[in-house]
Design an enzyme around this catalytic site. Structure first.
Site, PDB file in Angstrom:
ATOM      1  N   ARG A   1      23.602 -12.883 -22.363  1.00 51.18           N
ATOM      2  CA  ARG A   1      24.384 -13.421 -23.479  1.00 51.18           C
ATOM      3  C   ARG A   1      25.000 -14.782 -23.216  1.00 51.18           C
ATOM      4  O   ARG A   1      24.799 -15.722 -24.000  1.00 51.18           O
ATOM      5  CB  ARG A   1      25.486 -12.425 -23.879  1.00 51.18           C
ATOM      6  CG  ARG A   1      24.924 -11.133 -24.451  1.00 51.18           C
ATOM      7  CD  ARG A   1      26.006 -10.109 -24.692  1.00 51.18           C
ATOM      8  NE  ARG A   1      26.520  -9.604 -23.414  1.00 51.18           N
ATOM      9  CZ  ARG A   1      27.509  -8.729 -23.311  1.00 51.18           C
ATOM     10  NH1 ARG A   1      28.119  -8.273 -24.386  1.00 51.18           N
ATOM     11  NH2 ARG A   1      27.906  -8.299 -22.126  1.00 51.18           N
TER      12      ARG A   1
ATOM     13  N   ASP B   1      25.807  -5.981 -25.399  1.00 52.78           N
ATOM     14  CA  ASP B   1      24.969  -6.349 -24.261  1.00 52.78           C
ATOM     15  C   ASP B   1      23.540  -5.833 -24.457  1.00 52.78           C
ATOM     16  O   ASP B   1      23.319  -4.626 -24.544  1.00 52.78           O
ATOM     17  CB  ASP B   1      25.561  -5.754 -22.981  1.00 52.78           C
ATOM     18  CG  ASP B   1      24.952  -6.341 -21.717  1.00 52.78           C
ATOM     19  OD1 ASP B   1      23.964  -7.100 -21.817  1.00 52.78           O
ATOM     20  OD2 ASP B   1      25.482  -6.037 -20.639  1.00 52.78           O
TER      21      ASP B   1
ATOM     22  N   CYS C   1      30.182 -13.553 -20.208  1.00 47.23           N
ATOM     23  CA  CYS C   1      29.757 -12.174 -20.438  1.00 47.23           C
ATOM     24  C   CYS C   1      29.890 -11.434 -19.109  1.00 47.23           C
ATOM     25  O   CYS C   1      30.702 -11.818 -18.275  1.00 47.23           O
ATOM     26  CB  CYS C   1      28.344 -12.105 -21.029  1.00 47.23           C
ATOM     27  SG  CYS C   1      27.015 -12.627 -19.921  1.00 47.23           S
TER      28      CYS C   1
END
Length: 145
Positions: A15, A117, A9
């Site tokens: 994440r 996100d 990420c």
């Protein structure tokens, strides 16, 4: 087939470390499979985000050992399969490390979804993303031996 899985990420604090832990749980017992994570603009050395950590702890996971690291060309190159959260991550990797493009895919590839996100958002956003990552891990697990 795939023995070294890398989740990627941006910051490697929300994440990708969550996905790393979910994959480790799902792939537990598969001999020789390594799971790791990194960030394209990692907050190197930082622990996992507190909200992401709380969700993982509630599900019986211990994310306390995680420290963010940068997705360097050598780390990307060592992976057999790289799973990213967004199409923008695919594009950045293709520009910066084109030799790994052929082994880089969306975590949500099978459902044609991106994982947004949740950084600096409310818990609901983290819960939503957690569900998307669980779904992605379940779908990809069939292809990782």
């Amino acid at each position: 087939m795939f023995k070294k899985l890398l989740l990627v990420c941006v910051g490697n604090i929300c994440r990708s470390p969550t996905a790393e832990i979910l994959f480790r749980q799902r792939l537990h017992g598969r001999a020789g499979v390594e799971v790791a994570s990194a960030g394209l603009h990692a907050l190197a050395g930082h622990p996992i985000d507190p909200t992401a950590a709380a969700l993982l702890c509630e599900q019986g996971h211990d994310p306390s050992a995680h420290r963010a690291r940068q997705a360097t060309p050598s780390i990307l190159g060592a992976a057999d399969l790289i799973l990213v959260m967004e199409r923008a991550h695919l594009a950045q990797i293709a520009r910066e490390v084109p030799q790994v493009s052929g082994k880089t895919f969306l975590l949500g590839r099978w459902d044609d979804i991106e994982v947004p996100d949740p950084y600096r958002q409310q818990r609901f956003a983290f819960e939503h993303v957690y569900g998307l990552m669980e779904q992605g891990a379940a779908r990809w697990a069939n292809y990782i031996s």
